[in-house]
Scaffold this motif. Structure first.
Motif, mmCIF file in Angstrom:
data_model
loop_
_atom_site.group_PDB
_atom_site.id
_atom_site.type_symbol
_atom_site.label_atom_id
_atom_site.label_comp_id
_atom_site.label_asym_id
_atom_site.label_seq_id
_atom_site.Cartn_x
_atom_site.Cartn_y
_atom_site.Cartn_z
ATOM 1 N N UNK A 102 57.043 -26.644 -19.292
ATOM 2 C CA UNK A 102 57.256 -25.985 -18.001
ATOM 3 C C UNK A 102 56.075 -25.213 -17.386
ATOM 4 N N UNK A 103 55.711 -24.096 -18.010
ATOM 5 C CA UNK A 103 54.720 -23.206 -17.416
ATOM 6 C C UNK A 103 53.360 -23.869 -17.185
ATOM 7 N N UNK A 104 53.013 -24.774 -18.042
ATOM 8 C CA UNK A 104 51.683 -25.358 -17.928
ATOM 9 C C UNK A 104 51.690 -26.644 -17.115
ATOM 10 N N UNK A 105 52.861 -26.983 -16.638
ATOM 11 C CA UNK A 105 53.008 -28.301 -16.024
ATOM 12 C C UNK A 105 52.078 -28.513 -14.821
ATOM 13 N N UNK A 106 52.036 -27.524 -13.947
ATOM 14 C CA UNK A 106 51.228 -27.665 -12.737
ATOM 15 C C UNK A 106 49.758 -27.811 -13.107
ATOM 16 N N UNK A 107 49.314 -26.907 -13.998
ATOM 17 C CA UNK A 107 47.947 -26.923 -14.475
ATOM 18 C C UNK A 107 47.609 -28.260 -15.119
ATOM 19 N N UNK A 108 48.495 -28.687 -16.014
ATOM 20 C CA UNK A 108 48.256 -29.941 -16.721
ATOM 21 C C UNK A 108 48.236 -31.134 -15.776
ATOM 22 N N UNK A 109 49.132 -31.106 -14.810
ATOM 23 C CA UNK A 109 49.182 -32.217 -13.863
ATOM 24 C C UNK A 109 47.854 -32.323 -13.125
ATOM 25 N N UNK A 110 47.334 -31.157 -12.786
ATOM 26 C CA UNK A 110 46.069 -31.119 -12.074
ATOM 27 C C UNK A 110 44.934 -31.694 -12.931
ATOM 28 N N UNK A 111 44.841 -31.204 -14.174
ATOM 29 C CA UNK A 111 43.819 -31.682 -15.099
ATOM 30 C C UNK A 111 43.974 -33.176 -15.346
ATOM 31 N N UNK B 298 42.666 -35.114 -12.466
ATOM 32 C CA UNK B 298 41.202 -35.142 -12.477
ATOM 33 C C UNK B 298 40.701 -36.200 -13.457
ATOM 34 N N UNK B 299 41.294 -36.157 -14.652
ATOM 35 C CA UNK B 299 40.895 -37.093 -15.701
ATOM 36 C C UNK B 299 41.144 -38.526 -15.248
ATOM 37 N N UNK B 300 42.330 -38.744 -14.693
ATOM 38 C CA UNK B 300 42.685 -40.071 -14.231
ATOM 39 C C UNK B 300 41.695 -40.543 -13.171
#
Ligand code: C2E
Ligand code: MG
Ligand code: MG
Ligand code: MG
Length: 273
Positions: free
Chosen positions: A9-18, A21-23
């Motif tokens: 949950x909490x890291x979802x937005x951050x992770x999606x962003x990263x 970028x990676x993709x």
């Protein structure tokens, strides 16, 4: 593959962003070799006139099949190709392939029709665009009136330069269509000044035709604008019979969308003829 490995949950937005970028970096690195490796192919979506039987043209839509990524949609890689400048050689390949294919259909005796190619901003303003298109037409032998270029309203941003480019393209004899019409922010004055041939009503207006009264009014307005300016008008994203009937009732007789035909292999277009 975007949705894979999302954090909690909490890291979802951050992770999606990263992740994104990676993709994008991955796409970029693989995109450099895609053309040379022959990983692109074209899908053709028929456009119809008057009724479901007359094919008036086909829009070519690029597809990328990469070993590692699978099929990547143009929505994902075109912006990256645009940023890196790769869109110029990729776009040239698209135009050549589209013209070659249309000439082959013409030579095989199928009814003449136009092939529509999407241009992105960077391609449109590339200094060799007109020369490149002239060369491809000469090389493939496709009569210029059977090539149509789709540009968007946002490309009118440098109005003077755009006017010069469009005038040269017009002299070449190719057709110009304004894609996604109604979604841009540009003033309408360019419609009178630029030599364009067609407005393509954006699918977002077509989508809600039966339910959303306001969109119905927008579509009617675009259709009468086209009529008043002596431009052709086509609707994209037609998905239901009700939408088709509405468009016909209101004076739009060219259509493209899943209701009529999905993007398909060139051999399937041949079968349709
Ligand atoms: P576009 O030019 O507006 O193309 C229409 C998009 O809507 C295509 O998506 C098409 O497959 C889809 N579509 C067609 N009928 C329907 C329908 O009834 N319902 C819905 N929901 N969608 C429909 P696609 O192939 O994913 O292409 C997306 C965009 O990528 C295109 O939008 C165009 O802007 C760009 N693109 C595609 N091929 C090229 C290319 O060769 N060069 C450049 N520069 N851009 C391209
Ligand atoms: Mg288009
Ligand atoms: Mg469009
Ligand atoms: Mg679009």
């Amino acid at each position: 593959y975007h949705a894979k490995n999302l954090g909690k949950n909490t890291y979802q937005v951050y992770n999606t962003h990263i992740q994104k970028e990676k993709t994008n970096l991955k796409i970029e690195s693989l995109l450099y070799k895609a053309l040379k490796n022959g990983e692109f192919f074209l899908s053709y979506q028929p456009q119809f006139e008057t009724n479901e039987e007359n094919i008036s043209g086909v829009e070519v839509l690029i597809r990328w099949d990469n070993k590692e990524l699978g099929i990547v949609s143009p929505g994902e890689f075109i912006p990256i190709a645009e940023e890196t400048g790769l869109i110029v050689p990729i776009g040239e390949w698209v135009i050549r392939e589209a013209c070659r294919r249309n000439k082959a259909w013409l030579d095989a005796g199928y009814p003449a029709m136009s092939v529509s190619v999407n241009l992105s901003m960077r391609q449109f303003y590339h200094k060799e665009l007109v020369e490149m298109i002239a060369e491809i037409l000469y090389e493939t032998g496709l009569p210029p009136e059977f090539l149509e270029l789709e540009i968007t309203e946002s490309m009118a941003i440098h109005a003077e330069q755009a006017s010069v480019i469009l005038t040269e393209l017009n002299k070449l004899g190719v057709k110009i269509s304004i894609d996604d019409f109604g979604t841009g922010y540009s003033s309408l004055s360019y419609l009178k000044r630029f030599p364009i041939d067609q407005l393509k009503i954006d699918q977002s207006f077509v989508r809600d035709i039966d339910s959303n009264k306001e969109d119905n009014d927008i579509i009617r307005t675009i259709i009468s604008l086209a009529h008043n300016l002596n431009l052709e008008v086509i609707a994209e994203g037609v998905k239901t019979k009700a939408q088709l009937e509405f468009l016909k009732r209101n004076g739009c007789f060219k259509f493209q969308g899943y209701y009529l035909a999905k993007p398909m292999k060139p051999e399937e277009v041949t079968e349709l003829f």
